[in-house]
Structures are given as structure tokens and as C-alpha cells.
Scaffold this motif. Sequence first.
Motif, PDB file in Angstrom:
ATOM      1  N   ILE A  86      98.474  -2.358  -7.481  1.00 24.41           N
ATOM      2  CA  ILE A  86      97.419  -1.745  -6.661  1.00 24.41           C
ATOM      3  C   ILE A  86      96.104  -2.213  -7.263  1.00 24.41           C
ATOM      4  N   LEU A  87      95.127  -2.533  -6.399  1.00 17.14           N
ATOM      5  CA  LEU A  87      93.876  -3.108  -6.899  1.00 17.14           C
ATOM      6  C   LEU A  87      92.803  -2.041  -7.095  1.00 17.14           C
ATOM      7  N   SER A  88      92.070  -2.187  -8.194  1.00 11.31           N
ATOM      8  CA  SER A  88      90.931  -1.309  -8.497  1.00 11.31           C
ATOM      9  C   SER A  88      89.643  -2.048  -8.179  1.00 11.31           C
ATOM     10  N   TRP A  89      88.684  -1.339  -7.564  1.00 12.01           N
ATOM     11  CA  TRP A  89      87.388  -1.969  -7.274  1.00 12.01           C
ATOM     12  C   TRP A  89      86.332  -1.649  -8.313  1.00 12.01           C
ATOM     13  N   ASN A  90      86.780  -1.152  -9.479  1.00 14.99           N
ATOM     14  CA  ASN A  90      85.801  -0.849 -10.523  1.00 14.99           C
ATOM     15  C   ASN A  90      86.071  -1.615 -11.820  1.00 14.99           C
ATOM     16  N   ILE A 155      96.661  -3.261 -11.182  1.00 14.13           N
ATOM     17  CA  ILE A 155      97.406  -2.280 -11.965  1.00 14.13           C
ATOM     18  C   ILE A 155      98.857  -2.289 -11.483  1.00 14.13           C
ATOM     19  N   ALA A 156      99.767  -2.603 -12.399  1.00 12.17           N
ATOM     20  CA  ALA A 156     101.190  -2.642 -12.035  1.00 12.17           C
ATOM     21  C   ALA A 156     101.688  -1.228 -11.772  1.00 12.17           C
ATOM     22  N   VAL A 157     102.470  -1.077 -10.708  1.00  9.42           N
ATOM     23  CA  VAL A 157     103.045   0.221 -10.350  1.00  9.42           C
ATOM     24  C   VAL A 157     104.533   0.031 -10.089  1.00  9.42           C
ATOM     25  N   PRO A 158     105.318   1.122 -10.075  1.00  9.59           N
ATOM     26  CA  PRO A 158     106.755   0.970  -9.811  1.00  9.59           C
ATOM     27  C   PRO A 158     106.976   0.238  -8.488  1.00  9.59           C
ATOM     28  N   PRO A 159     107.915  -0.716  -8.455  1.00  6.25           N
ATOM     29  CA  PRO A 159     108.104  -1.497  -7.228  1.00  6.25           C
ATOM     30  C   PRO A 159     108.703  -0.709  -6.079  1.00  6.25           C
ATOM     31  N   ASP A 160     109.198   0.504  -6.334  1.00  5.61           N
ATOM     32  CA  ASP A 160     109.818   1.244  -5.222  1.00  5.61           C
ATOM     33  C   ASP A 160     108.813   1.931  -4.299  1.00  5.61           C
ATOM     34  N   ILE A 161     107.533   1.971  -4.643  1.00  2.98           N
ATOM     35  CA  ILE A 161     106.584   2.551  -3.685  1.00  2.98           C
ATOM     36  C   ILE A 161     106.209   1.474  -2.666  1.00  2.98           C
ATOM     37  N   PRO A 162     106.387   1.761  -1.359  1.00  2.00           N
ATOM     38  CA  PRO A 162     106.099   0.738  -0.341  1.00  2.00           C
ATOM     39  C   PRO A 162     104.610   0.349  -0.373  1.00  2.00           C
ATOM     40  N   PHE A 163     104.332  -0.928  -0.074  1.00  2.00           N
ATOM     41  CA  PHE A 163     102.953  -1.437  -0.186  1.00  2.00           C
ATOM     42  C   PHE A 163     101.978  -0.678   0.709  1.00  2.00           C
ATOM     43  N   ASP A 164     102.412  -0.326   1.942  1.00  3.42           N
ATOM     44  CA  ASP A 164     101.458   0.294   2.868  1.00  3.42           C
ATOM     45  C   ASP A 164     101.011   1.667   2.386  1.00  3.42           C
ATOM     46  N   ARG A 165     101.865   2.342   1.616  1.00  2.00           N
ATOM     47  CA  ARG A 165     101.449   3.614   1.041  1.00  2.00           C
ATOM     48  C   ARG A 165     100.726   3.395  -0.288  1.00  2.00           C
ATOM     49  N   ALA A 166     101.200   2.419  -1.050  1.00  2.26           N
ATOM     50  CA  ALA A 166     100.577   2.149  -2.353  1.00  2.26           C
ATOM     51  C   ALA A 166      99.092   1.795  -2.208  1.00  2.26           C
ATOM     52  N   CYS A 167      98.759   1.024  -1.162  1.00  3.74           N
ATOM     53  CA  CYS A 167      97.379   0.565  -1.047  1.00  3.74           C
ATOM     54  C   CYS A 167      96.395   1.725  -0.953  1.00  3.74           C
ATOM     55  N   LEU A 168      96.833   2.848  -0.344  1.00  2.99           N
ATOM     56  CA  LEU A 168      95.928   3.984  -0.153  1.00  2.99           C
ATOM     57  C   LEU A 168      95.447   4.554  -1.484  1.00  2.99           C
ATOM     58  N   ILE A 169      96.293   4.391  -2.513  1.00  7.76           N
ATOM     59  CA  ILE A 169      95.936   4.908  -3.838  1.00  7.76           C
ATOM     60  C   ILE A 169      94.710   4.172  -4.388  1.00  7.76           C
ATOM     61  N   GLY A 170      94.518   2.927  -3.957  1.00 12.03           N
ATOM     62  CA  GLY A 170      93.446   2.103  -4.510  1.00 12.03           C
ATOM     63  C   GLY A 170      92.037   2.565  -4.207  1.00 12.03           C
ATOM     64  N   CYS A 171      91.836   3.329  -3.110  1.00 11.25           N
ATOM     65  CA  CYS A 171      90.486   3.849  -2.860  1.00 11.25           C
ATOM     66  C   CYS A 171      90.521   5.309  -2.411  1.00 11.25           C
ATOM     67  N   GLY A 172      90.916   5.567  -1.172  1.00 16.64           N
ATOM     68  CA  GLY A 172      90.772   6.906  -0.607  1.00 16.64           C
ATOM     69  C   GLY A 172      91.515   7.986  -1.378  1.00 16.64           C
ATOM     70  N   VAL A 173      92.755   7.716  -1.731  1.00 12.26           N
ATOM     71  CA  VAL A 173      93.558   8.737  -2.412  1.00 12.26           C
ATOM     72  C   VAL A 173      93.045   8.962  -3.837  1.00 12.26           C
ATOM     73  N   MET A 174      92.725   7.881  -4.522  1.00  8.07           N
ATOM     74  CA  MET A 174      92.164   8.010  -5.877  1.00  8.07           C
ATOM     75  C   MET A 174      90.885   8.832  -5.851  1.00  8.07           C
ATOM     76  N   THR A 175      90.029   8.553  -4.870  1.00  4.53           N
ATOM     77  CA  THR A 175      88.737   9.242  -4.799  1.00  4.53           C
ATOM     78  C   THR A 175      88.924  10.737  -4.541  1.00  4.53           C
ATOM     79  N   GLY A 176      89.800  11.072  -3.604  1.00  5.16           N
ATOM     80  CA  GLY A 176      89.989  12.481  -3.248  1.00  5.16           C
ATOM     81  C   GLY A 176      90.775  13.246  -4.296  1.00  5.16           C
ATOM     82  N   VAL A 177      91.933  12.718  -4.705  1.00  2.00           N
ATOM     83  CA  VAL A 177      92.724  13.413  -5.730  1.00  2.00           C
ATOM     84  C   VAL A 177      91.935  13.458  -7.032  1.00  2.00           C
TER      85      VAL A 177
END
Length: 370
Positions: A86-90, A155-177
Motif C-alpha cells: 500500500i502506498l503512503s503519500w507522506n 509498505i508491505a502488507v499481508p497478500p491476502d487483503i484484496p488490492f481494491d480494499r487495500a488501496c483505501l487504507i492508503g488515504c481515506g481509511v488511514m485519515t479517518g481511523v
Amino acid sequence: MTLHYRAAVLHRPHSPLQIETIAAAPLAPSDVLVRVRAAGLCHTDLEVIDGSLRYPMPIVLGHEAAGVIEEVGPAVRRLKKRDHVILSWNPHCGHCYYCDRGLPILCEDYLGKGAQALQFDGSSKARRASGEELKHLMFIGAFGEYCIVQEQQAIAVPPDIPFDRACLIGCGVMTGVGAALNVAHIGRADTVMVIGCGAVGLAAVQGARLVGAAKIIAVDIDDGKLELAQRMGATRGVNAKRDDVAAAAKQESSGRGADVVIEAAGSAAAFRPTVEAVRPGGEVVWLGKIDVNDEVSFRWGALMQEKRIRRSSYGDARPARDFPMLARAYLEGRLMLDELITQRIRLDAINEAFSALREGKVIRSVITFG
Ligand SMILES: [Zn+2]
Ligand SMILES: [Zn+2]
């Protein structure tokens, strides 16, 4: 051999993105080449298209992405080919005035190069067929089949999380959670109000649930989003079109007001009720943004009584720590991501999907690459 790939390029504000075949630069020693597998359409990308966030152009947008490491530069140590990331923009330098004070989001290198839309080593990583250099939004530029970023951003993450859900962690989910986990100080007896139930607000609701808040009040003007917020952990939904937001906060807290109010609406009208709804001594976290030249007004009395206000861009993200933690929370059923995806689209449908985001019709559209 030069790598060519398809990407969506913005040439000027208020114009459609153009799908073009562009050429990647050679990898610098600490670069990684990422094959993008999924990228979310975030409100920040839309702000660049709509001209309220100003960047040099032509530019490749997209900063919420997940993919696979395809190649690594010779100085890369932590990542290898085929890692899921998952990519970080910081990206940050680690040793400037702000990095030394634990504020990577204010890193002087990060802010300086970010405004120029260069990658973190100060160069552009892609060219148009004409030879013209392309800019990259937020050190990523993920609306294409590939992107080149610094090792520290992948950032390496477990390969079992599907990409379309994993990508959300990179901005919106990280920011809110992150607003609930890292920024606000939420206790187990606390009442938390979240204003705005788009992707970031719904993630903030879940963050408040994960830290064990006693009551979570979700506020929006769309009943469908409020219903989703309640499935994600909100104990009450308030439609701001019908009900008084500050009065609802007081009803849920013996008349005091919410202990913590998190704003995730990104409209001028949403900032004012945050300080009205929070209790004396309580905490307000603003996540949304509007045009930097717009004005917001407050009632002075609502700002008094030891209230604390904090603006946060990325939920105090520490991506190497937080992305794998959030991926595990999803895999263990504690973090709901499937419900944030309204539609999966191909790159060619990107302009229609941005129109839907502008009209508030979607929570997240995610581009998936085969
Ligand atoms: Zn974003
Ligand atoms: Zn720094």
C-alpha cells in the motif's frame, strides 16, 4: 528498455483527464517500481481537477493505491519483487526541524517538493510521448498502470487483503481511523461525534469503535450514509438537514456536548457546528478541506472554555506501523472496507466516476487494473 504504460493525465483544471501512453524514467537507487492494481478516487484528486487545489501540470493524479513491487533500485533493502504494498503519500526526510519534532506531515522536504509535484528525490518519473515531463500528485500519481515511488512510501502488507480494499487504507481509511486512534484522545466512556459520512468519516466512525468509545454519533445529510455509519459502529445517526447537530450532541451527553468531534465533511458549513457540538475542554479534529482562500466563521462563545482544535491531514499516520495493522483489522473482521466501495471501474471510466464523486453519489470508486 523504457517501460511504457497507460495513465490518466490532467492538462488543466476543469478539463477531463486524458488517457495516454506515457514512458517511465529509469529507477533511481532508492526507487521501487509498483504495478498499480487498484487506486481509489479521493476528494483531494477532485479538488485538483476542480481547481481549488493548485498544482503544476500536466500531472498524473491518484494517491490512494495498492499494487505489487515489480522492480527495486539497488539501494532498496526492505522490499522485494512480488511484495504486495500500500502506498503512503507522506515520504519524509527524517531529520529536518519538523521530522525531529515528530511531525513527518510537516517535513520541510515533503512540503517543498509536494507543491512542485515532483517525486521525493526531486525528479519527475514519467514523460509524455512528446517528451514533456509529467508531474505526480502527492509523490505517487497512481492513476496509471505503474508508478515509481521511494522505498519508504511502499509498505508491505499481508497478500491476502484484496488490492481494491487495500488501496483505501492508503488515504481515506488511514485519515479517518487515524483521527480517532492517533490524533484525538478518546476514552471508553466518551461520546464521539463524526460530521460527514463519506469514506473518511465512515473510517473515523470505525476508529471510534475500535478505541471503544461509549457513544458514536454520525452526522450527514444522506440517510443512506447514516444507515451505513450505524452498521459500522455509530450508535445514533443525525440528519443535519432535519435536526440540530449541537442539540443532538448535548442530548447524548447529559447536556455537556461531545467529548470529541471529528469533522470529515469538507464543506465550509460543516466547520461551524464542530465547535458548537463539543463540550467545554473537549477536542475537535478537522479532517476536511475547502479552497484555501475561502473564509469560515464561528461564534466566539463557541470557541471558548478550553476547547482544543486540531487540523489533521493524514490522521498522524505512521504508515509502516499503521498500514499492516489496518490490513490485519480488515482480515480479522474488525474493520469494514467492502462497504466503502460503491463501484469498481476501469481506467477509461475515470471522468464519469469523478462526476459521480462531485455529485456526492458515491463513497468510493476504485479503479482496478488487470
Ligand atoms: Zn486522499
Ligand atoms: Zn523532514
